[in-house]
Design an enzyme around this catalytic site. Structure first.
Site, short mmCIF file in Angstrom:
data_model
loop_
_atom_site.label_atom_id
_atom_site.label_comp_id
_atom_site.label_asym_id
_atom_site.label_seq_id
_atom_site.Cartn_x
_atom_site.Cartn_y
_atom_site.Cartn_z
N GLU A 83 51.53 48.38 54.12
CA GLU A 83 52.74 47.98 53.42
C GLU A 83 52.89 48.65 52.06
O GLU A 83 51.95 49.20 51.51
CB GLU A 83 52.81 46.47 53.29
CG GLU A 83 51.59 45.84 52.70
CD GLU A 83 51.67 44.32 52.79
OE1 GLU A 83 52.28 43.72 51.91
OE2 GLU A 83 51.12 43.75 53.75
N CYS A 107 37.75 40.99 47.60
CA CYS A 107 38.19 40.15 46.46
C CYS A 107 38.74 38.84 47.00
O CYS A 107 39.55 38.82 47.94
CB CYS A 107 39.24 40.88 45.62
SG CYS A 107 38.62 42.41 44.90
N GLY A 151 43.98 48.44 50.08
CA GLY A 151 42.94 49.45 50.06
C GLY A 151 42.38 49.72 48.68
O GLY A 151 43.00 49.40 47.68
N GLU A 152 41.19 50.29 48.69
CA GLU A 152 40.54 50.67 47.44
C GLU A 152 40.55 52.20 47.36
O GLU A 152 39.81 52.86 48.10
CB GLU A 152 39.10 50.10 47.43
CG GLU A 152 38.20 50.64 46.34
CD GLU A 152 38.81 50.61 44.94
OE1 GLU A 152 39.35 49.57 44.51
OE2 GLU A 152 38.75 51.66 44.27
N SER A 183 44.68 52.42 40.85
CA SER A 183 44.09 51.14 40.50
C SER A 183 42.81 50.94 41.30
O SER A 183 42.78 51.14 42.52
CB SER A 183 45.09 50.03 40.83
OG SER A 183 44.55 48.77 40.55
N SER A 206 40.87 46.80 37.75
CA SER A 206 41.09 45.37 37.99
C SER A 206 39.89 44.61 37.45
O SER A 206 38.85 44.54 38.09
CB SER A 206 41.24 45.13 39.50
OG SER A 206 42.32 45.90 39.97
N LEU A 207 40.06 44.06 36.27
CA LEU A 207 38.95 43.38 35.60
C LEU A 207 38.90 41.90 35.99
O LEU A 207 37.91 41.40 36.50
CB LEU A 207 39.10 43.56 34.08
CG LEU A 207 37.93 43.11 33.22
CD1 LEU A 207 36.66 43.84 33.57
CD2 LEU A 207 38.27 43.30 31.73
N HIS A 208 39.99 41.20 35.73
CA HIS A 208 40.19 39.82 36.19
C HIS A 208 39.19 38.78 35.71
O HIS A 208 39.24 37.63 36.16
CB HIS A 208 40.22 39.74 37.73
CG HIS A 208 41.30 40.58 38.37
ND1 HIS A 208 42.55 40.75 37.82
CD2 HIS A 208 41.30 41.29 39.53
CE1 HIS A 208 43.27 41.53 38.62
NE2 HIS A 208 42.54 41.87 39.65
N ASN A 282 49.38 35.72 42.25
CA ASN A 282 50.31 35.40 43.32
C ASN A 282 49.52 34.61 44.36
O ASN A 282 48.60 35.16 44.96
CB ASN A 282 50.75 36.73 43.96
CG ASN A 282 52.23 36.92 43.97
OD1 ASN A 282 52.99 35.98 44.20
ND2 ASN A 282 52.65 38.15 43.72
N CYS A 325 49.71 41.72 47.56
CA CYS A 325 48.93 42.62 48.42
C CYS A 325 48.63 42.07 49.80
O CYS A 325 47.95 41.07 49.94
CB CYS A 325 47.56 42.83 47.78
SG CYS A 325 47.52 44.20 46.71
N1 SAH Z 1 41.81 48.03 45.34
C1 SAH Z 1 42.51 48.36 44.15
C2 SAH Z 1 44.01 48.51 44.34
C3 SAH Z 1 44.72 47.54 45.21
S1 SAH Z 1 44.98 45.91 44.62
C4 SAH Z 1 42.20 47.36 43.05
O1 SAH Z 1 41.49 46.40 43.31
O2 SAH Z 1 42.64 47.58 41.92
C5 SAH Z 1 46.12 46.07 43.31
C6 SAH Z 1 46.03 44.99 42.27
O3 SAH Z 1 46.52 43.74 42.77
C7 SAH Z 1 44.61 44.73 41.79
O4 SAH Z 1 44.60 44.54 40.40
C8 SAH Z 1 44.30 43.44 42.53
O5 SAH Z 1 43.22 42.77 41.94
C9 SAH Z 1 45.61 42.72 42.43
N2 SAH Z 1 45.81 41.59 43.33
C10 SAH Z 1 45.34 41.40 44.57
N3 SAH Z 1 45.74 40.22 45.07
C11 SAH Z 1 46.48 39.65 44.11
C12 SAH Z 1 47.17 38.40 44.01
N4 SAH Z 1 47.15 37.53 45.00
N5 SAH Z 1 47.83 38.14 42.85
C13 SAH Z 1 47.85 39.02 41.83
N6 SAH Z 1 47.23 40.21 41.87
C14 SAH Z 1 46.54 40.51 42.98
#
Ligand code: SAH
Length: 337
Positions: A83, A107, A151-152, A183, A206-208, A282, A325
């Site tokens: 997608e 994740c 994807g990563e 990303s 993506s630190l989070h 989300n 995603c």
């Molecule tokens: N694999 C890569 C790129 C794809 S995800 C990465 O991890 O960065 C793109 C971004 O969306 C990342 O920052 C990921 O952590 C975030 N993401 C994934 N699911 C999410 C959700 N439910 N709500 C908000 N951000 C989300």
């Protein structure tokens, strides 16, 4: 294939190599073989039998009534689906593309990874997502590309690099590398390799989380690389590329959105040439996590701002069309099953 590869391929199959440029132009415009009217019919026949002209087709399109965001379900020639999302921003239309079918990173809050990784996408399949959206809306529709779909990207390193080089060619789609964002969930060794590639793209990490315990509870990759190792790789990236790094931080209610987390984050990022992108998570049905409320999110934002950290709060877009995603693809797969 790049232009040179197409030239060599055509030549080895007995066709004039100058046809490569014409063919590439057609392919990037999203044309089908039958529309390529300046190519000889012998070549069209050969291509039809031996190649796919458009490896990516849009099979479903959802348009948000709230903000004009468009979500696409793309099908690939092997029947897989991925997608993408088109977001109309002030700085231009941004297409979020996928780099793999599914994802192996695991994740805990992400819908893309629920069924694991099926396979890597080729450079052509990444380019094909851009081409198919341009074909739908007009040739220069996509102005920015972010690799933030399923994807990563750094787990598909060679194809992603090839894609970045192909999309930014002046005789191709000519999307400047400055308009491309990669990303990653934080494969520190690959970030170090990427620093050596001489690219002008934006790196987004993506630190989070503000400490290793929280990050490990959210992202399995955090068990392989500590935040310290990750930040050190980012600093290396900045020193070689002179490009600012962005950090994604999804605010999750009761998990990483407190005052203490904001303070910890500021400690980590002090004196660092970076930008923090906050977004409220989300919510995905299959996971227990929910996004922070507006009050907590604003407080977090204000704290970073006061500490002079470059920070922005991303609007959540496309909430009414399964914008997070992997949600649309999962819906589709479930429906098929
Ligand atoms: N694999 C890569 C790129 C794809 S995800 C990465 O991890 O960065 C793109 C971004 O969306 C990342 O920052 C990921 O952590 C975030 N993401 C994934 N699911 C999410 C959700 N439910 N709500 C908000 N951000 C989300």
């Amino acid at each position: 294939m790049g232009l040179e590869e197409i030239r060599l391929w055509l030549k080895s199959c007995g066709f004039e190599s100058y046809r490569a440029k014409q063919l590439m132009g057609w392919l990037l415009s999203g044309a089908s073989f039958s529309e390529m009217h300046n190519l000889p019919s012998s070549l069209i026949d050969f291509l039809s039998e031996n190649a796919y002209e458009q490896p990516v087709q849009i099979i479903k399109r959802l348009v948000s009534k709230k903000d004009g965001t468009e979500k696409y379900l793309f099908s690939l020639v092997d029947g897989s689906c991925i997608e993408g999302v088109l977001m109309p921003y002030r700085h231009g239309n941004t297409l979020c593309i996928s780099t793999q079918v599914g994802c192996n990173m695991g994740c805990r809050f992400c819908a893309s990874t629920l069924n694991g990784k099926k396979r890597n996408l080729s450079a052509g399949e990444m380019l094909g997502q851009v081409v198919s959206v341009n074909r739908l809306h007009g040739s220069k529709t996509v102005q920015n590309v972010v690799m933030m779909g399923s994807g990563e990207p750094l787990d598909n390193y060679n194809n992603v690099l090839k894609f970045i080089r192909l999309i930014s060619l002046s005789e191709g789609l000519n999307i400047s590398q400055r308009r491309i964002t990669l990303s990653t969930c934080g494969l520190a060794d690959k970030i170090r390799s990427l620093a050596d590639e001489g690219l002008a793209i934006t790196l987004s990490v993506s630190l989070h989380a503000s400490n290793d315990d929280i990050r490990q509870s959210l992202m399995p990759i955090a068990r392989r690389y500590s935040i310290k190792e990750l930040i050190s790789a980012c600093k290396h990236y900045i020193s070689l590329t002179h490009r600012r790094v962005s950090f994604e931080y999804a605010l999750i209610k009761g998990v990483n959105d407190g005052q203490e987390h904001a303070e910890e984050l500021c400690q980590i990022l002090r004196g660092f040439q970076c930008h923090v992108n906050l977004i409220t998570l989300n919510a995905v049905d299959e996971t227990a996590y929910v996004g922070s409320d507006r009050f907590a999110a604003n407080k977090f934002f204000n704290y970073l701002n006061e500490k002079n950290i470059a920070v922005s709060m991303r609007r959540t877009m496309g909430e009414d069309i399964q914008g997070a995603c992997g949600q649309l693809r999962n819906e589709f797969i479930k429906g098929e099953g």
